[in-house]
Scaffold this motif. Structure first.
Motif, short mmCIF file in Angstrom:
data_model
loop_
_atom_site.label_atom_id
_atom_site.label_comp_id
_atom_site.label_asym_id
_atom_site.label_seq_id
_atom_site.Cartn_x
_atom_site.Cartn_y
_atom_site.Cartn_z
N LYS A 85 -70.69 4.32 15.55
CA LYS A 85 -71.53 5.37 16.03
C LYS A 85 -71.70 5.47 17.60
O LYS A 85 -72.38 6.21 17.90
CB LYS A 85 -72.76 5.48 15.22
N SER A 86 -71.03 4.27 18.07
CA SER A 86 -71.33 4.34 19.63
C SER A 86 -70.78 5.42 20.52
O SER A 86 -69.45 5.90 19.79
CB SER A 86 -70.81 3.08 20.00
N VAL A 87 -71.46 5.97 21.34
CA VAL A 87 -70.71 6.66 22.29
C VAL A 87 -70.24 6.30 23.35
O VAL A 87 -71.17 5.71 24.17
CB VAL A 87 -71.82 7.83 22.68
N LEU A 88 -69.06 6.43 23.67
CA LEU A 88 -68.39 5.56 24.63
C LEU A 88 -68.47 6.42 26.06
O LEU A 88 -68.49 7.63 25.82
CB LEU A 88 -66.77 5.08 24.39
N PRO A 89 -68.23 5.76 26.86
CA PRO A 89 -68.20 6.80 28.35
C PRO A 89 -66.60 7.42 28.26
O PRO A 89 -65.91 7.34 27.74
CB PRO A 89 -67.89 5.64 29.41
N ILE A 90 -66.98 8.72 29.03
CA ILE A 90 -66.03 9.71 28.68
C ILE A 90 -64.47 9.35 29.42
O ILE A 90 -63.44 9.71 29.13
CB ILE A 90 -66.37 11.13 29.25
N ILE A 91 -64.69 8.47 30.43
CA ILE A 91 -63.43 7.92 31.02
C ILE A 91 -62.85 6.60 30.64
O ILE A 91 -61.96 6.21 31.36
CB ILE A 91 -63.52 7.98 32.83
N LEU A 92 -63.31 5.92 29.46
CA LEU A 92 -63.06 4.82 29.16
C LEU A 92 -61.70 4.86 28.76
O LEU A 92 -60.67 3.96 29.28
CB LEU A 92 -63.89 4.36 28.14
N LYS A 93 -61.28 5.84 28.13
CA LYS A 93 -59.76 5.80 27.69
C LYS A 93 -58.72 5.94 28.98
O LYS A 93 -57.70 5.05 29.00
CB LYS A 93 -59.51 6.95 26.62
N PRO A 94 -59.01 6.89 29.93
CA PRO A 94 -58.10 6.98 31.02
C PRO A 94 -58.15 5.67 31.82
O PRO A 94 -57.02 5.35 32.55
CB PRO A 94 -58.64 8.26 31.63
N MET A 95 -59.47 4.90 31.88
CA MET A 95 -59.37 3.85 32.62
C MET A 95 -58.59 2.86 32.29
O MET A 95 -57.99 2.19 33.06
CB MET A 95 -60.83 3.33 32.61
N LYS A 96 -58.51 2.92 30.86
CA LYS A 96 -57.71 1.72 30.19
C LYS A 96 -56.20 2.23 30.44
O LYS A 96 -55.44 1.00 30.73
CB LYS A 96 -58.18 1.57 28.44
N GLU A 97 -56.07 3.11 30.47
CA GLU A 97 -54.45 3.81 30.52
C GLU A 97 -54.09 3.47 31.91
O GLU A 97 -52.99 2.74 32.22
CB GLU A 97 -54.47 5.37 30.39
N TRP A 98 -55.02 3.73 32.95
CA TRP A 98 -54.69 3.36 34.39
C TRP A 98 -54.69 2.03 34.47
O TRP A 98 -53.64 1.46 35.24
CB TRP A 98 -55.97 4.05 35.15
N MET A 99 -55.46 1.05 33.75
CA MET A 99 -55.26 -0.30 33.86
C MET A 99 -53.91 -0.87 33.56
O MET A 99 -53.39 -1.90 33.94
CB MET A 99 -56.40 -0.89 33.39
N ILE A 100 -53.44 -0.29 32.45
CA ILE A 100 -51.99 -0.84 31.88
C ILE A 100 -50.97 -0.11 32.79
O ILE A 100 -50.04 -1.00 32.89
CB ILE A 100 -51.93 0.17 30.17
N ASN A 101 -51.06 1.04 33.39
CA ASN A 101 -49.98 1.49 33.92
C ASN A 101 -49.96 1.08 35.50
O ASN A 101 -48.80 0.86 35.92
CB ASN A 101 -49.98 3.14 34.16
N GLU A 102 -50.98 0.70 36.01
CA GLU A 102 -51.11 0.56 37.54
C GLU A 102 -51.36 -1.15 37.52
O GLU A 102 -50.96 -1.76 38.63
CB GLU A 102 -52.18 1.16 38.24
N LEU A 103 -52.22 -1.76 36.77
CA LEU A 103 -52.47 -3.10 36.98
C LEU A 103 -51.81 -3.97 35.93
O LEU A 103 -51.97 -5.19 36.02
CB LEU A 103 -53.96 -3.14 36.69
N ASP A 104 -50.86 -3.60 35.14
CA ASP A 104 -50.17 -4.12 34.18
C ASP A 104 -51.15 -4.86 33.29
O ASP A 104 -50.66 -6.05 32.68
CB ASP A 104 -49.19 -5.24 34.81
N ALA A 105 -52.04 -4.20 32.72
CA ALA A 105 -52.85 -4.96 32.00
C ALA A 105 -52.02 -5.18 30.49
O ALA A 105 -51.21 -4.28 29.84
CB ALA A 105 -54.09 -4.15 31.61
N GLN A 106 -52.34 -6.26 29.84
CA GLN A 106 -51.41 -6.50 28.41
C GLN A 106 -52.46 -5.84 27.48
O GLN A 106 -53.72 -6.34 27.22
CB GLN A 106 -51.64 -8.05 28.38
N LEU A 107 -51.71 -5.52 26.53
CA LEU A 107 -52.09 -4.94 25.27
C LEU A 107 -51.10 -5.18 24.04
O LEU A 107 -49.95 -4.64 24.28
CB LEU A 107 -52.53 -3.24 25.13
N TRP A 108 -51.52 -6.31 23.37
CA TRP A 108 -50.60 -6.70 22.36
C TRP A 108 -50.84 -6.15 20.95
O TRP A 108 -52.22 -5.91 20.59
CB TRP A 108 -50.60 -8.05 22.21
#
Length: 309
Positions: A85-108
């Motif tokens: 039931k947690s309400v997440l920050p509205i930009i959390l998803k695009p922030m993670k996508e940016w970290m993957i695409n621009e900072l090469d964050a690892q997601l396995w």
């Protein structure tokens, strides 16, 4: 001179930066909107990374994010269910996508950021680089190596034995934040006292569970929830969990008894298996889904099981 690589828990960075960048705005007496500036969030993340690099004299940085699919939910559906039931920050998803695409964050696939960092920290014991986990999560005390807790400004360097002992401690006391309770009525003080007196062994853990009216299966499930995967338990190339932690004293019969559960989360997992995902109370009902036969949505979100939340 060996280089230093810092392994950063990017889940925490993404969340805290998204919160900081978010603002509630009142336009009229009854009209409110939520505003978030991604530039602010990005600068926060980049600033944090530079801060950690300078502090720890790092040459390289690895960021890790959690997959939406989580093998622990397949074993124990209540895992982190308190967060539904947690309400997440509205930009959390695009922030993670940016970290993957621009900072090469690892997601396995099927594992959390904590698992990724633990695996990277424990691979190749004879490696030349020095690796430091950077997070605020005490769970990393169960990983042999170096862990910097930046909230408390503390360094921890548990040996393999100390890390294994901390894991047994966690198996007893549970973790309410992650939704598993451990032995009934047992907290950190009681758990440590019991293990100090009876030894840091699996038999000691099972004995306290039995004293609380619980069986070994309860103890094992909590141990699995508390355990962060290490190198030998995940195949990075095939993106598969290869095995689960097993008590050292288990013989053939005990191993055979738990094999069905082990097999349910090892090897190639079905990316559309809803048991791997956190079910939101706002998800559509099955009856609603039947009305949209051509939709690509499921009760777990998009059909891409490894998209970022």
């Amino acid at each position: 001179m060996s280089k230093t690589t810092i392994l950063i828990d990017a889940d925490v960075l993404a969340f805290e930066s998204s919160i900081i960048a978010q603002e509630n705005i009142q336009w009229e007496e009854e009209l409110w909107t939520v505003h978030a500036d991604m530039a602010v969030a990005k600068n926060r993340v980049l600033g944090r990374i530079e801060q950690f690099k300078d502090l720890l004299k790092a040459d390289e940085v690895v960021l890790a994010l959690s997959d939406r699919a989580n093998f622990r939910r397949k074993l124990f559906p209540e895992y982190k269910s308190n967060r539904r039931k947690s309400v997440l920050p509205i930009i959390l998803k695009p922030m993670k996508e940016w970290m993957i695409n621009e900072l090469d964050a690892q997601l396995w696939a099927n594992v959390e950021a904590d698992d990724v960092l633990s695996i990277l920290a424990t691979e190749r014991p004879n490696r030349l680089d020095k690796r430091i986990i950077v997070s605020i999560d005490k769970d990393f005390k169960s990983v042999p190596g170096i862990f910097y807790d930046y909230n408390r400004e503390e360094y921890h360097e548990p040996t393999e034995e100390e890390a294994d002992n901390f894991h047994l401690l966690q198996a007893l006391m549970g973790d309410s934040t992650d939704g598993f309770s451990g032995a009934k009525g047992v907290g950190a003080v009681t758990a440590k006292k019991w293990l100090d007196e009876h030894g840091y062994t699996w038999d000691s853990v099972v004995a306290l569970y039995a004293k609380k009216g619980q069986d070994e299966q309860d103890a094992l499930m909590n141990a699995w929830m508390a355990r962060l995967l290490r190198k030998q338990e995940y195949n990075k190339k095939q993106k598969q969990i290869t095995k689960l932690w097993t008590p050292k004293n288990y013989q053939t019969l005990e191993r055979k008894n738990i094999m069905p559960l082990v097999r349910s989360v090892t090897g190639l997992l079905d990316g559309d298996d809803s048991a791997l995902f956190l079910q939101s109370p706002f998800d559509p009902l099955p009856s609603d889904l039947k009305k949209e036969e051509n939709s690509t949505e499921t009760t777990t979100g998009t059909t891409d099981s490894h998209s970022v939340d």
